[in-house]
Design a protein around this motif. Structure first.
Motif, PDB file in Angstrom:
ATOM      1  N   GLU A 289      56.359  31.278  55.239  1.00 56.62           N
ATOM      2  CA  GLU A 289      55.162  31.565  56.037  1.00 56.62           C
ATOM      3  C   GLU A 289      54.198  32.475  55.278  1.00 56.62           C
ATOM      4  N   ASN A 290      54.736  33.539  54.656  1.00 58.60           N
ATOM      5  CA  ASN A 290      53.879  34.470  53.902  1.00 58.60           C
ATOM      6  C   ASN A 290      53.256  33.800  52.679  1.00 58.60           C
ATOM      7  N   LEU A 291      54.029  32.963  51.999  1.00 60.06           N
ATOM      8  CA  LEU A 291      53.510  32.259  50.820  1.00 60.06           C
ATOM      9  C   LEU A 291      52.385  31.301  51.206  1.00 60.06           C
ATOM     10  N   LYS A 292      52.594  30.545  52.283  1.00 62.63           N
ATOM     11  CA  LYS A 292      51.583  29.591  52.732  1.00 62.63           C
ATOM     12  C   LYS A 292      50.304  30.304  53.164  1.00 62.63           C
ATOM     13  N   GLU A 293      50.468  31.399  53.871  1.00 60.46           N
ATOM     14  CA  GLU A 293      49.300  32.162  54.335  1.00 60.46           C
ATOM     15  C   GLU A 293      48.522  32.727  53.149  1.00 60.46           C
ATOM     16  N   PHE A 294      49.242  33.236  52.154  1.00 61.32           N
ATOM     17  CA  PHE A 294      48.615  33.807  50.956  1.00 61.32           C
ATOM     18  C   PHE A 294      47.860  32.732  50.175  1.00 61.32           C
ATOM     19  N   CYS A 295      48.510  31.585  49.945  1.00 61.50           N
ATOM     20  CA  CYS A 295      47.875  30.493  49.179  1.00 61.50           C
ATOM     21  C   CYS A 295      46.647  29.959  49.901  1.00 61.50           C
ATOM     22  N   GLN A 296      46.764  29.772  51.204  1.00 62.12           N
ATOM     23  CA  GLN A 296      45.647  29.207  51.956  1.00 62.12           C
ATOM     24  C   GLN A 296      44.469  30.165  52.015  1.00 62.12           C
ATOM     25  N   SER A 297      44.751  31.466  52.190  1.00 62.02           N
ATOM     26  CA  SER A 297      43.665  32.451  52.233  1.00 62.02           C
ATOM     27  C   SER A 297      42.963  32.523  50.881  1.00 62.02           C
ATOM     28  N   TYR A 298      43.739  32.351  49.791  1.00 67.08           N
ATOM     29  CA  TYR A 298      43.134  32.335  48.461  1.00 67.08           C
ATOM     30  C   TYR A 298      42.221  31.112  48.295  1.00 67.08           C
ATOM     31  N   LEU A 299      42.721  29.942  48.675  1.00 62.14           N
ATOM     32  CA  LEU A 299      41.921  28.713  48.530  1.00 62.14           C
ATOM     33  C   LEU A 299      40.679  28.743  49.419  1.00 62.14           C
ATOM     34  N   ASN A 300      40.770  29.451  50.546  1.00 59.56           N
ATOM     35  CA  ASN A 300      39.622  29.579  51.454  1.00 59.56           C
ATOM     36  C   ASN A 300      38.646  30.659  51.010  1.00 59.56           C
ATOM     37  N   GLY A 301      38.988  31.360  49.904  1.00 59.34           N
ATOM     38  CA  GLY A 301      38.108  32.417  49.402  1.00 59.34           C
ATOM     39  C   GLY A 301      38.188  33.714  50.176  1.00 59.34           C
ATOM     40  N   LYS A 302      39.273  33.906  50.939  1.00 60.57           N
ATOM     41  CA  LYS A 302      39.388  35.098  51.778  1.00 60.57           C
ATOM     42  C   LYS A 302      40.361  36.137  51.222  1.00 60.57           C
ATOM     43  N   ALA A 303      41.080  35.788  50.156  1.00 59.33           N
ATOM     44  CA  ALA A 303      42.033  36.737  49.578  1.00 59.33           C
ATOM     45  C   ALA A 303      41.288  37.847  48.847  1.00 59.33           C
ATOM     46  N   LYS A 304      41.834  39.056  48.933  1.00 61.10           N
ATOM     47  CA  LYS A 304      41.195  40.207  48.296  1.00 61.10           C
ATOM     48  C   LYS A 304      41.691  40.334  46.856  1.00 61.10           C
ATOM     49  N   GLN A 305      40.754  40.441  45.924  1.00 61.64           N
ATOM     50  CA  GLN A 305      41.126  40.565  44.515  1.00 61.64           C
ATOM     51  C   GLN A 305      41.920  41.836  44.296  1.00 61.64           C
ATOM     52  N   HIS A 306      42.980  41.722  43.485  1.00 69.13           N
ATOM     53  CA  HIS A 306      43.855  42.858  43.212  1.00 69.13           C
ATOM     54  C   HIS A 306      43.477  43.498  41.887  1.00 69.13           C
ATOM     55  N   LEU A 307      43.066  44.755  41.944  1.00 73.54           N
ATOM     56  CA  LEU A 307      42.730  45.496  40.736  1.00 73.54           C
ATOM     57  C   LEU A 307      43.903  46.400  40.394  1.00 73.54           C
ATOM     58  N   SER A 308      44.576  46.091  39.294  1.00 72.83           N
ATOM     59  CA  SER A 308      45.734  46.891  38.907  1.00 72.83           C
ATOM     60  C   SER A 308      45.297  48.331  38.674  1.00 72.83           C
ATOM     61  N   SER A 309      45.743  49.214  39.520  1.00 70.04           N
ATOM     62  CA  SER A 309      45.282  50.596  39.425  1.00 70.04           C
ATOM     63  C   SER A 309      46.219  51.510  40.193  1.00 70.04           C
ATOM     64  N   GLU A 310      46.245  52.762  39.784  1.00 66.09           N
ATOM     65  CA  GLU A 310      46.956  53.770  40.554  1.00 66.09           C
ATOM     66  C   GLU A 310      46.172  54.068  41.824  1.00 66.09           C
ATOM     67  N   GLU A 311      46.866  54.640  42.823  1.00 70.21           N
ATOM     68  CA  GLU A 311      46.163  55.081  44.020  1.00 70.21           C
ATOM     69  C   GLU A 311      45.245  56.253  43.662  1.00 70.21           C
ATOM     70  N   ILE A 312      44.130  56.393  44.394  1.00 68.34           N
ATOM     71  CA  ILE A 312      43.187  57.482  44.127  1.00 68.34           C
ATOM     72  C   ILE A 312      43.836  58.812  44.529  1.00 68.34           C
ATOM     73  N   PRO A 313      43.967  59.749  43.606  1.00 62.85           N
ATOM     74  CA  PRO A 313      44.570  61.051  43.941  1.00 62.85           C
ATOM     75  C   PRO A 313      43.739  61.772  45.007  1.00 62.85           C
ATOM     76  N   GLN A 314      44.425  62.517  45.904  1.00 59.13           N
ATOM     77  CA  GLN A 314      43.725  63.206  46.989  1.00 59.13           C
ATOM     78  C   GLN A 314      42.729  64.238  46.460  1.00 59.13           C
ATOM     79  N   ASP A 315      43.054  64.864  45.329  1.00 63.75           N
ATOM     80  CA  ASP A 315      42.192  65.929  44.798  1.00 63.75           C
ATOM     81  C   ASP A 315      41.368  65.452  43.598  1.00 63.75           C
ATOM     82  N   TRP A 316      41.041  64.155  43.589  1.00 68.11           N
ATOM     83  CA  TRP A 316      40.372  63.581  42.420  1.00 68.11           C
ATOM     84  C   TRP A 316      39.026  64.242  42.125  1.00 68.11           C
ATOM     85  N   ASP A 317      38.323  64.782  43.189  1.00 70.19           N
ATOM     86  CA  ASP A 317      36.976  65.327  42.979  1.00 70.19           C
ATOM     87  C   ASP A 317      36.911  66.847  43.138  1.00 70.19           C
ATOM     88  N   LYS A 318      38.072  67.518  43.094  1.00 70.07           N
ATOM     89  CA  LYS A 318      38.078  68.972  43.298  1.00 70.07           C
ATOM     90  C   LYS A 318      37.628  69.741  42.060  1.00 70.07           C
TER      91      LYS A 318
END
Length: 338
Positions: A289-318
């Motif tokens: 079910e999860n695979l089908k939903e993921f593939c279909q959302s991608y083909l429909n242009g609704k999947a969110k692009q994944h940017l390989s990145s660390e999470e934004i640190p809480q104190d990034w702008d201190k």
């Protein structure tokens, strides 16, 4: 061509094809060019990858046809013959159909009500681009009845048995879509990534690849793989399904490319080869079910692009020097209000 190993291999197969075709088709001339020395020709024909084979018709330098993914002499001979003559065999009897079906591991036959429509032309054009297997077409009532075909259909046979039936609706198919679908049968439903299969994977003209990263010796592997195969059957020709064994050290580069860590597996990603965009399956569980939903959302242009990145640190702008990661890089660097 250049003198890389892949170019050298193709050069040898190319020469063998030339020798065999010299008697059968003496009007076809063969030549090879080392573009490391012929810079003008490289520029004129926009040669970007090596080796590259182009087919020129009637002495014209304009718009030569690219011969992509053909690496064996026998396949190249078939490709040339289909460009200079009929691309499919016209089947008139059940015996003739059986001979074609059993001649190779794979065969493609189109069953038509009549042989004068747009689908016939699309099928014939597709055959020119898929020299890896024999193509036949028929409007014989006996042949259609023998295979239980009721309407215009394309059937792929593997080892003599039908493995896929595609209805050919008037105006509903295009050559690229059929080529992608049929080419996928040169691979397994799910292809395990390794040094040997990587070339074959990229030769199939499906730009959307989904990759499952998992250790093949894990306790949950069989269940996950079964779900993955079931999804692959539903999206054949649209998304190419690849398995990457995370226990295989030689796959290290592909782990790095997708930034897959041991803690992430099993992980599922989609890669668009044209844009190089990557997408991460939102759900952690590799269910059908999860695979089908993921593939279909991608083909429909609704999947969110994944940017390989660390999470934004809480104190990034201190501090005076801000901490930037992939997820906040664009918004900070290119923010005109800051």
């Amino acid at each position: 061509v250049t003198l890389s190993q892949s170019s050298q291999n193709l050069s040898e197969e190319f020469a063998e094809a030339a020798r065999q075709l010299k008697k059968e088709a003496p009007r076809i001339q063969f030549g090879k060019i080392d573009v490391t020395h012929q810079h003008d020709l490289r520029k004129e024909f926009n040669i970007q990858a090596f080796p590259t084979v182009k087919f020129f018709v009637n002495g014209s330098r304009e718009d030569p046809t690219d011969c992509k993914g053909v690496r064996k002499a026998s396949t190249f001979i078939t490709w040339v013959k289909r460009r200079t003559g009929p691309s499919t065999v016209l089947i008139n009897s059940t015996d003739q159909a059986e001979a074609i079906i059993k001649a190779d591991d794979l065969a493609v036959i189109a069953f038509f009500r009549e042989l004068h429509n747009d689908s016939v032309e699309v099928f014939s054009e597709t055959a020119r681009d898929v020299p890896e297997m024999p193509f036949g077409m028929t409007a014989s009532e006996d042949v259609c009845a023998n295979h239980g075909i009721q309407r215009n259909s394309l059937v792929v046979f593997k080892k003599g048995k039908p493995v896929h039936n595609e209805v050919l609706e008037e105006g509903g198919q295009n050559k690229l879509g059929l080529t992608r679908l049929i080419k996928t049968f040169t691979l397994d439903l799910v292809t395990e990534y390794n040094i040997e299969t990587s070339v074959k994977i990229f030769d199939v003209p499906v730009e959307n690849h989904i990759l499952l990263f998992t250790p093949t010796n894990s306790e949950t592997f069989n269940e996950i793989y079964e779900n993955y195969q079931s999804a692959a059957a539903e999206f054949r020709g649209k998304i190419l399904f690849v398995l990457v064994d995370t226990n295989e050290a030689r796959n290290g580069r592909i782990f790095e490319y997708f930034r897959i860590r041991d803690i992430d597996v099993p992980a599922v990603r989609i890669l668009n080869l044209t844009s190089d965009a990557k997408y991460k399956m939102p759900a952690d569980d590799v269910t059908l079910e999860n695979l089908k939903e993921f593939c279909q959302s991608y083909l429909n242009g609704k999947a969110k692009q994944h940017l390989s990145s660390e999470e934004i640190p809480q104190d990034w702008d201190k501090m005076p020097v801000k901490v930037l990661v992939g997820k906040n890089f664009n918004s900070i660097i290119f923010n005109k209000t800051m």
